[in-house]
Design a protein around this motif. Structure first.
Motif, PDB file in Angstrom:
ATOM      1  N   GLY A 268     -13.179   2.445   2.128  1.00  0.00           N
ATOM      2  CA  GLY A 268     -14.366   2.240   2.953  1.00  0.00           C
ATOM      3  C   GLY A 268     -15.424   1.364   2.323  1.00  0.00           C
ATOM      4  O   GLY A 268     -16.591   1.392   2.738  1.00  0.00           O
ATOM      5  N   THR A 269     -15.046   0.563   1.308  1.00  0.00           N
ATOM      6  CA  THR A 269     -16.045  -0.217   0.569  1.00  0.00           C
ATOM      7  C   THR A 269     -16.094  -1.689   0.975  1.00  0.00           C
ATOM      8  O   THR A 269     -16.914  -2.437   0.457  1.00  0.00           O
ATOM      9  N   ALA A 270     -15.208  -2.118   1.896  1.00  0.00           N
ATOM     10  CA  ALA A 270     -15.155  -3.537   2.268  1.00  0.00           C
ATOM     11  C   ALA A 270     -15.548  -3.709   3.735  1.00  0.00           C
ATOM     12  O   ALA A 270     -15.930  -2.751   4.419  1.00  0.00           O
ATOM     13  N   GLY A 271     -15.443  -4.935   4.223  1.00  0.00           N
ATOM     14  CA  GLY A 271     -15.769  -5.226   5.608  1.00  0.00           C
ATOM     15  C   GLY A 271     -14.590  -4.967   6.529  1.00  0.00           C
ATOM     16  O   GLY A 271     -13.718  -4.145   6.235  1.00  0.00           O
ATOM     17  N   ALA A 272     -14.577  -5.698   7.656  1.00  0.00           N
ATOM     18  CA  ALA A 272     -13.547  -5.483   8.669  1.00  0.00           C
ATOM     19  C   ALA A 272     -12.158  -5.784   8.110  1.00  0.00           C
ATOM     20  O   ALA A 272     -11.936  -6.790   7.442  1.00  0.00           O
ATOM     21  N   SER A 273     -11.219  -4.889   8.397  1.00  0.00           N
ATOM     22  CA  SER A 273      -9.837  -5.033   7.949  1.00  0.00           C
ATOM     23  C   SER A 273      -8.997  -5.575   9.095  1.00  0.00           C
ATOM     24  O   SER A 273      -9.231  -5.225  10.262  1.00  0.00           O
ATOM     25  N   THR A 274      -8.027  -6.423   8.782  1.00  0.00           N
ATOM     26  CA  THR A 274      -7.192  -7.024   9.828  1.00  0.00           C
ATOM     27  C   THR A 274      -5.696  -6.827   9.595  1.00  0.00           C
ATOM     28  O   THR A 274      -4.906  -7.228  10.447  1.00  0.00           O
ATOM     29  N   GLU A 275      -5.302  -6.237   8.475  1.00  0.00           N
ATOM     30  CA  GLU A 275      -3.876  -6.015   8.250  1.00  0.00           C
ATOM     31  C   GLU A 275      -3.681  -5.068   7.075  1.00  0.00           C
ATOM     32  O   GLU A 275      -4.565  -4.874   6.244  1.00  0.00           O
ATOM     33  N   TYR A 276      -2.485  -4.466   7.040  1.00  0.00           N
ATOM     34  CA  TYR A 276      -2.079  -3.684   5.877  1.00  0.00           C
ATOM     35  C   TYR A 276      -0.671  -4.124   5.516  1.00  0.00           C
ATOM     36  O   TYR A 276       0.228  -4.142   6.365  1.00  0.00           O
ATOM     37  N   VAL A 277      -0.486  -4.495   4.254  1.00  0.00           N
ATOM     38  CA  VAL A 277       0.785  -5.045   3.785  1.00  0.00           C
ATOM     39  C   VAL A 277       1.288  -4.219   2.617  1.00  0.00           C
ATOM     40  O   VAL A 277       0.514  -3.858   1.727  1.00  0.00           O
ATOM     41  N   ARG A 278       2.582  -3.939   2.609  1.00  0.00           N
ATOM     42  CA  ARG A 278       3.189  -3.189   1.516  1.00  0.00           C
ATOM     43  C   ARG A 278       4.328  -4.007   0.919  1.00  0.00           C
ATOM     44  O   ARG A 278       5.162  -4.555   1.646  1.00  0.00           O
ATOM     45  N   GLY A 279       4.366  -4.108  -0.407  1.00  0.00           N
ATOM     46  CA  GLY A 279       5.413  -4.852  -1.084  1.00  0.00           C
ATOM     47  C   GLY A 279       6.478  -3.929  -1.644  1.00  0.00           C
ATOM     48  O   GLY A 279       6.181  -2.815  -2.097  1.00  0.00           O
ATOM     49  N   PHE A 280       7.731  -4.392  -1.629  1.00  0.00           N
ATOM     50  CA  PHE A 280       8.859  -3.606  -2.134  1.00  0.00           C
ATOM     51  C   PHE A 280       9.659  -4.469  -3.105  1.00  0.00           C
ATOM     52  O   PHE A 280      10.110  -5.563  -2.750  1.00  0.00           O
ATOM     53  N   GLY A 281       9.829  -3.963  -4.320  1.00  0.00           N
ATOM     54  CA  GLY A 281      10.552  -4.710  -5.331  1.00  0.00           C
ATOM     55  C   GLY A 281      12.058  -4.637  -5.184  1.00  0.00           C
ATOM     56  O   GLY A 281      12.785  -5.487  -5.693  1.00  0.00           O
ATOM     57  N   GLY A 282      12.555  -3.616  -4.476  1.00  0.00           N
ATOM     58  CA  GLY A 282      13.994  -3.460  -4.308  1.00  0.00           C
ATOM     59  C   GLY A 282      14.317  -2.899  -2.948  1.00  0.00           C
ATOM     60  O   GLY A 282      13.432  -2.557  -2.162  1.00  0.00           O
ATOM     61  N   ALA A 283      15.592  -2.793  -2.637  1.00  0.00           N
ATOM     62  CA  ALA A 283      16.039  -2.321  -1.335  1.00  0.00           C
ATOM     63  C   ALA A 283      16.403  -0.843  -1.390  1.00  0.00           C
ATOM     64  O   ALA A 283      16.664  -0.282  -2.451  1.00  0.00           O
ATOM     65  N   GLY A 284      16.432  -0.208  -0.195  1.00  0.00           N
ATOM     66  CA  GLY A 284      16.869   1.173  -0.098  1.00  0.00           C
ATOM     67  C   GLY A 284      15.773   2.109   0.361  1.00  0.00           C
ATOM     68  O   GLY A 284      14.580   1.828   0.214  1.00  0.00           O
ATOM     69  N   GLY A 285      16.179   3.249   0.932  1.00  0.00           N
ATOM     70  CA  GLY A 285      15.224   4.254   1.368  1.00  0.00           C
ATOM     71  C   GLY A 285      14.614   3.937   2.724  1.00  0.00           C
ATOM     72  O   GLY A 285      14.883   2.900   3.335  1.00  0.00           O
ATOM     73  N   GLN A 286      13.799   4.853   3.191  1.00  0.00           N
ATOM     74  CA  GLN A 286      13.108   4.707   4.472  1.00  0.00           C
ATOM     75  C   GLN A 286      11.611   4.576   4.242  1.00  0.00           C
ATOM     76  O   GLN A 286      11.039   5.215   3.357  1.00  0.00           O
ATOM     77  N   TYR A 287      10.969   3.733   5.043  1.00  0.00           N
ATOM     78  CA  TYR A 287       9.525   3.562   4.960  1.00  0.00           C
ATOM     79  C   TYR A 287       8.938   3.641   6.364  1.00  0.00           C
ATOM     80  O   TYR A 287       9.393   2.956   7.283  1.00  0.00           O
ATOM     81  N   VAL A 288       7.943   4.498   6.527  1.00  0.00           N
ATOM     82  CA  VAL A 288       7.216   4.632   7.785  1.00  0.00           C
ATOM     83  C   VAL A 288       5.758   4.286   7.517  1.00  0.00           C
ATOM     84  O   VAL A 288       5.136   4.862   6.624  1.00  0.00           O
ATOM     85  N   LEU A 289       5.228   3.338   8.263  1.00  0.00           N
ATOM     86  CA  LEU A 289       3.822   2.958   8.146  1.00  0.00           C
ATOM     87  C   LEU A 289       3.136   3.235   9.468  1.00  0.00           C
ATOM     88  O   LEU A 289       3.567   2.766  10.520  1.00  0.00           O
ATOM     89  N   GLN A 290       2.060   4.014   9.417  1.00  0.00           N
ATOM     90  CA  GLN A 290       1.260   4.332  10.595  1.00  0.00           C
ATOM     91  C   GLN A 290      -0.165   3.858  10.346  1.00  0.00           C
ATOM     92  O   GLN A 290      -0.737   4.121   9.276  1.00  0.00           O
ATOM     93  N   VAL A 291      -0.746   3.134  11.297  1.00  0.00           N
ATOM     94  CA  VAL A 291      -2.134   2.690  11.208  1.00  0.00           C
ATOM     95  C   VAL A 291      -2.894   3.333  12.358  1.00  0.00           C
ATOM     96  O   VAL A 291      -2.547   3.137  13.531  1.00  0.00           O
ATOM     97  N   ALA A 292      -3.912   4.133  12.030  1.00  0.00           N
ATOM     98  CA  ALA A 292      -4.697   4.859  13.030  1.00  0.00           C
ATOM     99  C   ALA A 292      -6.102   4.272  13.091  1.00  0.00           C
ATOM    100  O   ALA A 292      -6.732   4.031  12.054  1.00  0.00           O
ATOM    101  N   PHE A 293      -6.599   4.054  14.310  1.00  0.00           N
ATOM    102  CA  PHE A 293      -7.901   3.438  14.530  1.00  0.00           C
ATOM    103  C   PHE A 293      -8.879   4.457  15.114  1.00  0.00           C
ATOM    104  O   PHE A 293      -8.486   5.358  15.858  1.00  0.00           O
ATOM    105  N   ALA A 294     -10.155   4.276  14.789  1.00  0.00           N
ATOM    106  CA  ALA A 294     -11.191   5.123  15.369  1.00  0.00           C
ATOM    107  C   ALA A 294     -11.187   4.960  16.885  1.00  0.00           C
ATOM    108  O   ALA A 294     -10.998   3.853  17.409  1.00  0.00           O
ATOM    109  N   ASP A 295     -11.392   6.072  17.615  1.00  0.00           N
ATOM    110  CA  ASP A 295     -11.320   6.028  19.074  1.00  0.00           C
ATOM    111  C   ASP A 295     -12.314   5.055  19.686  1.00  0.00           C
ATOM    112  O   ASP A 295     -12.045   4.456  20.732  1.00  0.00           O
TER     113      ASP A 295
END
Length: 343
Positions: free
Chosen positions: A263-290
């Motif tokens: 909560g220390t920055a201005g308006a956010s426009t994206e969320y990015v996650r980096g992966f060094g290797g393959a495998g497993g499951q990843y779920v990303l959920q982005v929730a916005f204020a109503d």
């Protein structure tokens, strides 16, 4: 993420050759058959409904011009735009925002034989003077710098490159606040040790441009506790040890939860996650204020920070609070994220 623009290089002996080449291209452009808008129903429809990137892509396809020729025509109007930027505009990975970019869009309407204002209006109303500006995506150079800082901070903690762990599954929930800021993120993570004696995981957080990593709180929520924390104010990178209460043997799994309050920055426009290797499951959920929903959302992937974005897919916010999500299984090495546009 913005990559450095690539300018076409000509293997010519002198300027006369360049001018001759440009003249030949101009004559070819004039001879190229293309459908006027009135004879291209699909183009006419997308010019009415948008979005901008699809309309631009359809117009360029109807004109049958390669992007380097579009770039050349813009240069004849005194406008300098890289082929990479044009490619990103028609992919939807970038939107023209600066005054020079808006000049380019107006010139494109003329170059592509489109009705006046047909592309400009798809970008929405201009942001009034003094209104909050959408922050620019992080340029490639800053991403490289952040990667170097991350490696330095990890080395300061004595953390090996992979930490002795493989990710089996991770559900990450990102929370966007009423001021459009990144409030924080929580993660439930299942890992498997591939060597004996592993007793910690090092989590990495990078806030949006302008964030204050020293004011970001680290929360160890379940089956872990907070250890050492390091950060870099210039890049907004923070790394934190999450200590387990047990030492894992090779093959053992561990489930834990942790989070970051930002909560220390201005308006956010994206969320990015980096992966060094393959495998497993990843779920990303982005929730916005109503009371602050985005205009549109999409998922994307990149093979690396230097590669173009691909795999774009529109996402529709739903539920309470409004949220979007993606599921990736198995995860592939590279970058995966969700981006969104504000009104």
């Amino acid at each position: 993420m913005r990559l450095g623009e690539r300018h076409d290089l000509y293997d010519l002996h002198d300027r006369h050759d360049r001018h001759d080449l440009h003249d030949r291209h101009d004559r070819l452009d004039q001879q190229e058959p293309h459908l006027p808008v009135a004879q291209a129903p699909a183009l006419e429809a997308v010019l009415r409904t948008g979005p901008f990137h699809l309309a631009l892509r359809a117009a360029i396809a109807a004109r049958r011009l390669p992007l380097h020729r579009v770039q050349h025509h813009l240069s004849r109007h005194g406008i300098k735009v890289g082929v990479t930027s044009l490619s990103y505009w028609q992919q939807g990975a970038r939107r023209p925002q600066r005054s020079e970019s808006m000049r380019a869009v107006r010139a494109l309407e003329e170059i592509l034989d489109l009705p006046e204002e047909s592309l400009i209006r798809l970008l929405g109303p201009a942001v009034p003077t003094g209104a909050p500006q959408r922050p620019a995506a992080r340029p490639y150079r800053s991403l490289v710098e952040a990667s170097g800082v991350r490696d330095r901070l990890l080395a300061d903690l004595g953390a090996p490159p992979d930490g002795g762990l493989h990710s089996v599954g991770q559900h990450e929930r990102v929370r966007i606040g009423p001021r459009r800021q990144l409030l924080g993120r929580d993660s439930q993570h299942v890992v498997r040790a591939h060597r004996d004696g592993v007793d910690r995981y090092v989590a990495v957080h990078q806030g949006d441009p302008g964030c204050s990593p020293g004011d970001v709180a680290v929360h160890a929520m379940e089956n872990c506790r907070t250890g050492r924390v390091r950060w870099d104010g210039g890049t907004g990178v923070l790394v934190a040890e999450l200590l387990f209460d047990t030492r894992l043997r090779a093959g053992e799994t561990h489930l834990f939860r942790y989070g970051f309050e930002d909560g220390t920055a201005g308006a956010s426009t994206e969320y990015v996650r980096g992966f060094g290797g393959a495998g497993g499951q990843y779920v990303l959920q982005v929730a916005f204020a109503d009371d602050a929903p985005p205009l549109r959302c999409h998922r994307f992937a990149q093979q690396s920070t230097a590669a173009p974005r691909a795999g774009r897919q529109e996402l529709t916010p739903a539920g309470r609070p409004r949220s979007v999500h993606l599921v990736e299984q198995p995860v592939r090495a590279g970058l995966l994220g969700i981006g969104w546009d504000w009104e």
